[in-house]
Design a protein around this motif. Structure first.
Motif, PDB file in Angstrom:
ATOM      1  N   PRO A  15      38.567  24.209  29.787  1.00  0.00           N
ATOM      2  CA  PRO A  15      39.148  25.423  29.191  1.00  0.00           C
ATOM      3  C   PRO A  15      39.912  25.118  27.905  1.00  0.00           C
ATOM      4  O   PRO A  15      39.847  25.902  26.943  1.00  0.00           O
ATOM      5  N   GLU A  16      40.601  23.985  27.860  1.00  0.00           N
ATOM      6  CA  GLU A  16      41.375  23.624  26.678  1.00  0.00           C
ATOM      7  C   GLU A  16      40.452  23.411  25.463  1.00  0.00           C
ATOM      8  O   GLU A  16      40.683  23.939  24.380  1.00  0.00           O
ATOM      9  N   LEU A  43      36.789  29.561  31.450  1.00  0.00           N
ATOM     10  CA  LEU A  43      38.054  30.297  31.539  1.00  0.00           C
ATOM     11  C   LEU A  43      38.443  31.020  30.246  1.00  0.00           C
ATOM     12  O   LEU A  43      39.628  31.234  30.004  1.00  0.00           O
ATOM     13  N   GLN A  44      37.505  31.348  29.391  1.00  0.00           N
ATOM     14  CA  GLN A  44      37.835  32.163  28.222  1.00  0.00           C
ATOM     15  C   GLN A  44      37.627  33.623  28.614  1.00  0.00           C
ATOM     16  O   GLN A  44      36.496  34.089  28.744  1.00  0.00           O
ATOM     17  N   HIS A  65      33.388  52.626  28.201  1.00  0.00           N
ATOM     18  CA  HIS A  65      34.706  53.104  28.621  1.00  0.00           C
ATOM     19  C   HIS A  65      34.609  54.032  29.815  1.00  0.00           C
ATOM     20  O   HIS A  65      35.578  54.251  30.512  1.00  0.00           O
ATOM     21  N   ALA A  66      33.403  54.558  30.055  1.00  0.00           N
ATOM     22  CA  ALA A  66      33.231  55.379  31.252  1.00  0.00           C
ATOM     23  C   ALA A  66      33.049  54.491  32.488  1.00  0.00           C
ATOM     24  O   ALA A  66      33.608  54.770  33.550  1.00  0.00           O
ATOM     25  N   LEU A  67      32.269  53.443  32.340  1.00  0.00           N
ATOM     26  CA  LEU A  67      32.024  52.519  33.457  1.00  0.00           C
ATOM     27  C   LEU A  67      32.209  51.098  32.929  1.00  0.00           C
ATOM     28  O   LEU A  67      31.390  50.606  32.172  1.00  0.00           O
ATOM     29  N   THR A  68      33.280  50.462  33.305  1.00  0.00           N
ATOM     30  CA  THR A  68      33.609  49.160  32.738  1.00  0.00           C
ATOM     31  C   THR A  68      33.261  48.041  33.711  1.00  0.00           C
ATOM     32  O   THR A  68      33.615  48.123  34.887  1.00  0.00           O
ATOM     33  N   PRO A  69      32.553  47.023  33.233  1.00  0.00           N
ATOM     34  CA  PRO A  69      32.235  45.916  34.136  1.00  0.00           C
ATOM     35  C   PRO A  69      33.452  45.021  34.356  1.00  0.00           C
ATOM     36  O   PRO A  69      34.355  44.969  33.525  1.00  0.00           O
ATOM     37  N   THR A  70      33.448  44.330  35.476  1.00  0.00           N
ATOM     38  CA  THR A  70      34.481  43.331  35.732  1.00  0.00           C
ATOM     39  C   THR A  70      33.991  42.016  35.140  1.00  0.00           C
ATOM     40  O   THR A  70      32.925  41.537  35.517  1.00  0.00           O
ATOM     41  N   PRO A  71      34.736  41.402  34.202  1.00  0.00           N
ATOM     42  CA  PRO A  71      34.274  40.132  33.632  1.00  0.00           C
ATOM     43  C   PRO A  71      34.167  39.057  34.712  1.00  0.00           C
ATOM     44  O   PRO A  71      34.988  39.001  35.627  1.00  0.00           O
ATOM     45  N   CYS A  72      33.114  38.236  34.617  1.00  0.00           N
ATOM     46  CA  CYS A  72      32.884  37.175  35.602  1.00  0.00           C
ATOM     47  C   CYS A  72      33.379  35.869  34.991  1.00  0.00           C
ATOM     48  O   CYS A  72      32.876  35.442  33.957  1.00  0.00           O
ATOM     49  N   ILE A  73      34.354  35.269  35.620  1.00  0.00           N
ATOM     50  CA  ILE A  73      35.055  34.119  35.040  1.00  0.00           C
ATOM     51  C   ILE A  73      34.993  32.906  35.977  1.00  0.00           C
ATOM     52  O   ILE A  73      35.104  33.058  37.200  1.00  0.00           O
TER      53      ILE A  73
END
Lengths: 470, 177
Positions: free
Chosen positions: A314-315, A331-332, A346-354
């Motif tokens: 990540p660093e 981890l960005q 903005h109506a349906l927002t995805p959850t970012p996969c991290i």
């Protein structure tokens, strides 16, 4: 940093532009360039990814940055260092570019160090580029990339096209991201015209973008299994991908969604019954992928090859500005669809996969997570698809303007900066692929890995050559 | 392991019959007979990307999926031009790939076939001829068969390949089944 580009002074007011992403807004910095011989302050110390963009700008526009590395980047032999294709067309005959140049690779010296040159023609069915490995035994000490083999003069070609035709070229910059590019182009064009695209059209564009993400992820997951010696994975995933391509064709008339996104909307308005079919195929595919994920997870050989290979911590990812899918595996926490949602997100927002591990396994896991999330999202788009028209007429203003289009494609953010003249012609169109940020990270990821793991690590990033070489 | 086997058995064989050859794709008459007499049914293909946007490559990949199952026809993609009988060339031929493309052709043993793939490979497509592109594969190499499309579908690609080697594998497979 999103991108850096130059408008040469020869085609009007010259400037260096840098686009930065600050929270959820794009900050555009501009410095005027009056004369091509003027140098500007390089940004490579703040943003390492800027180094190659500055070299490319020097090749194409003849304007140089104050930076230590002054080697050419996109230019091989098709034009000379005195020529600048974006300022005026180089003189070229039928044999232009056929000579082989002498690029000064960085040499690694020491006991037992030797070099392995690979490419531009690779062993598989992939795009061309050159990799210079410096190795001791099997261990890689250093990798240096050399790209530019598929430079097609895209940015000059844009200036020869009508702005309302430019989306067709945008769609063919990087074939695996045709929706992302043509949408980013149309977004810029629509911003210039101050046009509000009909809501049904933006939802259909969202569906196309997610389908494109799914197609690529399915292809990659199969290829990654295959690169780890698990041919079963390739057979299963390529079958699922084919199924998705066929249903895509039945909905949009195309397997790959070339020219579906057009200025003002979309080219096709699918009927309710084909939409229902797409939805049910997506549900099936998601269920199949869940089973295959269990198989991948349980397979000790696969785990052994994936875990710990090609790590970007990540660093390091933060320092290099690693972006998009590969960034999220290190981890960005950036996904424009969630951070700066545009319609329909903005109506349906995805959850970012991290993930945080930053290895091949993490990039595979992000793909698995995104397949689940994208198919959920696409089905939600399909079930709530608004009614209405799918195109709106578009008229360009009669004044010089610049607008930016920015779309989170499957690989990462795709940027298009479109400048038009008062006569309604394209003065400059800069397109930027996330691969610009991520190619340098691959050079770091391979250090201390063994040469035979390179294809696997390279595939786990799956960066674009064509989108980068332009 | 049991999940893997169950999946394989559950899905069964999904391969479809290959298309018939299409003589309208042929642009050159030489060589085929010579190649065929040397090769029989087996054919090795080396793919060369000479400036493609990668869309053609995605469809060429699809030829290897279980549905088009090109290996089932005895046709294989190989890693080196030295092992190849046919070059499958995509793209408007970027000038930076000119030398690599010619060297790949020279490294391919005679007799050999060339199939140009996609609108760009056929006529330069939207990129045309410029300071950066030559504009078509035939401007650089002798092309036997040209398969247009942006990108051409796997069925068209397979038709192009089969046309180049004058094989109606479709009929033969039908009889064999």
């Amino acid at each position: 940093m999103l991108s850096l580009w130059v408008t040469p002074p020869d085609v009007g007011s010259g400037a260096v532009h840098a686009a930065l992403l600050v929270d959820s807004a794009v900050l555009l910095l501009e410095q005027e360039i009056r004369d091509g011989s003027e140098r500007y302050q390089g940004l490579q110390e703040l943003f390492p990814a800027a180094a190659r963009m500055q070299r490319a700008a020097a090749d194409l526009c003849g304007v140089r940055a104050d930076a230590p590395d002054q080697r050419p980047w996109l230019r091989h032999t098709a034009w000379t260092s005195d020529e600048a294709p974006l300022a005026r067309a180089p003189t070229s005959g039928p044999e232009s570019g056929s000579a082989v140049d002498d690029y000064s690779f960085v040499r690694v010296a020491g006991d037992g160090v030797h070099e392995i040159p690979v490419g531009p023609v690779h062993a598989g069915i992939i795009e061309p580029g050159h990799f210079r490995f410096s190795v001791v035994g099997e261990k890689v000490l250093r990798l240096e990339e050399r790209l530019g083999y598929v430079h097609k003069g895209v940015e000059r070609r844009f200036t020869e096209l009508d702005p309302l035709e430019g989306h067709r070229l945008a769609a063919r910059i990087c074939g695996d991201s045709t929706v992302a590019y043509s949408w980013a182009y149309c977004q810029a064009l629509e911003a210039l015209a101050g046009l509000q695209v009909p809501v049904r059209a933006t939802w259909l564009r969202g569906i196309c973008l997610e389908v494109e993400r799914l197609q690529n992820h399915l292809g990659d997951l199969g290829a990654l299994g295959n690169d780890a010696g698990f041919a079963f994975g390739l057979a299963q995933f390529s079958r699922l991908k084919e199924e998705l391509l066929r249903v895509t064709e039945s909905v949009f008339g195309q397997r790959y969604l070339m020219d579906v996104v057009v200025p003002g909307g979309v080219a096709i308005d699918p009927s309710a019954d084909v939409i229902a079919r797409l939805s049910s195929v997506l549900r099936d595919i998601a269920a199949r992928v869940r089973l295959l994920r269990d198989i991948y997870d349980d397979h000790s050989g696969i785990r052994d090859r994936f875990a710990g290979a090609g790590v970007v911590t990540p660093e390091l990812a933060r320092q290099l500005g690693l972006t998009g899918l590969a960034g999220r595996a290190s981890l960005q926490l950036r996904d424009l669809r969630a951070d700066a949602p545009w319609s329909p997100y903005h109506a349906l927002t995805p959850t970012p996969c991290i993930r945080r591990e930053g290895d091949v396994a993490a990039r595979v896991a992000v793909r698995f997570d995104e397949v689940a999330e994208s198919s959920r999202l696409t089905r939600a788009f399909l079930s709530d698809l608004p009614d209405g028209p799918v195109t709106a007429p578009l008229a360009l203003p009669r004044e010089p303007r610049l607008a930016i289009g920015l779309i989170e494609g499957w690989r990462g953010p795709v940027l298009v900066a479109l400048e038009i003249t008062a006569a309604g012609r394209i003065r400059r169109c800069h397109v930027h692929d996330p691969s610009w940020q991520n190619w340098p990270a691959l050079e770091h990821a391979i250090i201390s890995n063994i040469v035979p793991d390179f294809p696997l690590i390279n595939k786990s990033f799956n960066l674009s050559y064509s989108g980068h070489d332009l | 392991m049991i999940k893997t086997l169950r999946t394989i058995v559950g899905i069964g064989i999904v391969s479809e019959l290959p298309p018939a050859q299409d003589d309208t794709l042929r642009v050159r008459e030489a060589l085929q007979q010579e190649v065929l007499s040397v090769l029989g049914r087996a054919l090795c293909i080396r793919h060369v990307d000479a400036g493609s946007c990668n869309a053609c490559e995605l469809e060429i990949h699809a030829l290897n999926n279980p549905i088009y199952n090109i290996e089932g026809l005895g046709i294989r993609f190989v890693a080196s031009p030295r092992h190849a009988d046919m070059l499958l060339v995509t793209g408007p031929v970027s000038r930076h790939m000119l030398t690599a493309l010619r060297r790949t052709y020279d490294a391919t043993p005679d007799p050999k076939l060339v199939v140009a793939v996609g609108d760009c490979g056929c006529n330069g497509g939207i990129f045309g001829t410029s300071y950066a592109t030559v504009g078509s594969v035939s401007a650089v190499l002798p092309v036997d068969v040209a398969v247009p499309g942006c990108p051409p579908s796997p069925v068209r690609l397979l038709q192009g390949i089969l046309t180049a080697i004058r094989q109606s594998v479709g009929d033969r497979t039908l009889k064999a089944l």
